[in-house]
Design a protein around this motif. Structure first.
Motif, short mmCIF file in Angstrom:
data_model
loop_
_atom_site.label_atom_id
_atom_site.label_comp_id
_atom_site.label_asym_id
_atom_site.label_seq_id
_atom_site.Cartn_x
_atom_site.Cartn_y
_atom_site.Cartn_z
N GLN A 1 19.56 25.83 4.51
CA GLN A 1 20.90 25.27 4.40
C GLN A 1 20.87 23.83 3.91
O GLN A 1 21.71 23.42 3.12
N TYR A 2 19.88 23.08 4.35
CA TYR A 2 19.74 21.70 3.89
C TYR A 2 19.45 21.67 2.39
O TYR A 2 20.09 20.94 1.62
N ASP A 3 18.50 22.48 1.96
CA ASP A 3 18.12 22.53 0.55
C ASP A 3 19.29 22.99 -0.33
O ASP A 3 19.46 22.50 -1.44
N ALA A 4 20.11 23.90 0.18
CA ALA A 4 21.25 24.42 -0.58
C ALA A 4 22.44 23.46 -0.58
O ALA A 4 23.43 23.70 -1.25
N GLY A 5 22.33 22.38 0.19
CA GLY A 5 23.41 21.39 0.21
C GLY A 5 24.49 21.63 1.24
O GLY A 5 25.51 20.95 1.25
N PHE A 6 24.27 22.58 2.13
CA PHE A 6 25.26 22.87 3.18
C PHE A 6 25.21 21.82 4.30
O PHE A 6 26.19 21.65 5.02
N LEU A 7 24.08 21.16 4.47
CA LEU A 7 23.94 20.14 5.51
C LEU A 7 23.77 18.78 4.86
O LEU A 7 22.99 18.61 3.93
N THR A 8 24.53 17.82 5.35
CA THR A 8 24.41 16.45 4.86
C THR A 8 24.17 15.54 6.05
O THR A 8 24.42 15.93 7.21
N ASN A 9 23.72 14.33 5.77
CA ASN A 9 23.40 13.37 6.84
C ASN A 9 22.55 14.05 7.92
O ASN A 9 22.87 14.03 9.09
N PHE A 10 21.48 14.63 7.47
CA PHE A 10 20.67 15.48 8.34
C PHE A 10 19.22 15.00 8.33
O PHE A 10 18.67 14.67 7.28
N TYR B 1 17.91 26.31 19.56
CA TYR B 1 18.54 26.98 18.42
C TYR B 1 19.41 28.17 18.82
O TYR B 1 20.07 28.76 17.97
N LEU B 2 19.42 28.53 20.10
CA LEU B 2 20.33 29.60 20.53
C LEU B 2 21.77 29.20 20.29
O LEU B 2 22.61 30.05 19.99
N ASP B 3 22.07 27.92 20.43
CA ASP B 3 23.37 27.38 20.02
C ASP B 3 23.11 26.61 18.73
O ASP B 3 22.84 25.42 18.74
N PHE B 4 23.18 27.33 17.63
CA PHE B 4 22.75 26.79 16.34
C PHE B 4 23.56 25.55 15.93
O PHE B 4 23.00 24.57 15.46
N LYS B 5 24.86 25.61 16.13
CA LYS B 5 25.72 24.47 15.75
C LYS B 5 25.34 23.22 16.56
O LYS B 5 25.32 22.12 16.02
N ALA B 6 25.05 23.38 17.82
CA ALA B 6 24.64 22.24 18.65
C ALA B 6 23.28 21.71 18.20
O ALA B 6 23.06 20.49 18.18
N ALA B 7 22.38 22.60 17.80
CA ALA B 7 21.07 22.16 17.30
C ALA B 7 21.23 21.35 16.02
O ALA B 7 20.56 20.33 15.84
N ILE B 8 22.14 21.77 15.16
CA ILE B 8 22.41 21.03 13.93
C ILE B 8 22.99 19.66 14.29
O ILE B 8 22.58 18.63 13.74
N ALA B 9 23.93 19.63 15.21
CA ALA B 9 24.57 18.37 15.62
C ALA B 9 23.52 17.39 16.17
O ALA B 9 23.61 16.18 15.93
N GLN B 10 22.53 17.90 16.88
CA GLN B 10 21.47 17.06 17.42
C GLN B 10 20.65 16.41 16.32
O GLN B 10 20.02 15.38 16.53
N GLN B 11 20.64 17.03 15.15
CA GLN B 11 19.78 16.57 14.07
C GLN B 11 20.53 15.77 13.00
O GLN B 11 19.95 15.42 11.98
N LYS B 12 21.79 15.49 13.25
CA LYS B 12 22.55 14.68 12.30
C LYS B 12 22.04 13.25 12.34
O LYS B 12 21.76 12.71 13.41
N LYS B 13 21.92 12.64 11.17
CA LYS B 13 21.48 11.24 11.11
C LYS B 13 22.55 10.35 11.71
O LYS B 13 23.75 10.60 11.55
N LYS B 14 22.11 9.35 12.38
CA LYS B 14 23.03 8.35 12.91
C LYS B 14 23.38 7.38 11.77
O LYS B 14 22.49 6.79 11.17
N VAL B 15 24.65 7.27 11.46
CA VAL B 15 25.08 6.38 10.40
C VAL B 15 25.20 4.98 11.01
O VAL B 15 25.89 4.77 11.98
N MET B 16 24.48 4.05 10.42
CA MET B 16 24.45 2.69 10.96
C MET B 16 25.51 1.84 10.25
O MET B 16 25.71 1.93 9.05
N ASP B 17 26.19 1.00 11.04
CA ASP B 17 27.16 0.06 10.46
C ASP B 17 26.40 -1.06 9.78
O ASP B 17 25.42 -1.56 10.30
N THR B 18 26.87 -1.44 8.60
CA THR B 18 26.22 -2.56 7.90
C THR B 18 27.17 -3.72 7.73
O THR B 18 28.33 -3.60 7.74
#
Length: 98
Positions: A61-70, A81-98
């Motif tokens: 999904q990442y390679d296909a462009g379905f996941l961003t900020n990952f 991964y039993l709760d796949f959406k939660a596993a994805i949410a855990q792996q989202k990059k933290k966007v830092m304020d600049t």
């Protein structure tokens, strides 16, 4: 402790998430091999096969462009991964304020 039917969970994940068909076939064949060698879908071998399948779905999904900020976390367990959406949410990059 609740036993998890890893093969069943893999099929549920395959039905709910975008993935390449070859990925599912490869990991189904690995599950079949475990059973042919006397294992079952509740054992640690099938747990690891499920985890690897879930990781491949994430990476596909990442390679296909379905996941961003990952940012993939290789330390997530199969149970995560039993709760796949939660596993994805855990792996989202933290966007830092600049």
């Amino acid at each position: 402790m609740t036993q998890i039917a890893w093969a069943d969970e893999m099929l549920k994940l395959a039905k709910s998430e975008v993935h390449a068909n070859w990925i599912l076939e490869r990991y189904k064949n690995q599950m079949r091999m475990v059973v042919r060698q006397g294992g079952n879908q509740y054992d640690l071998n099938c747990r690891e096969i499920f985890r690897r399948f879930a990781v491949m779905v994430v990476l596909y999904q990442y390679d296909a462009g379905f996941l961003t900020n990952f940012e993939w976390d290789p330390d997530l367990e199969a149970e995560d991964y039993l709760d796949f959406k939660a596993a994805i949410a855990q792996q989202k990059k933290k966007v830092m304020d600049t």
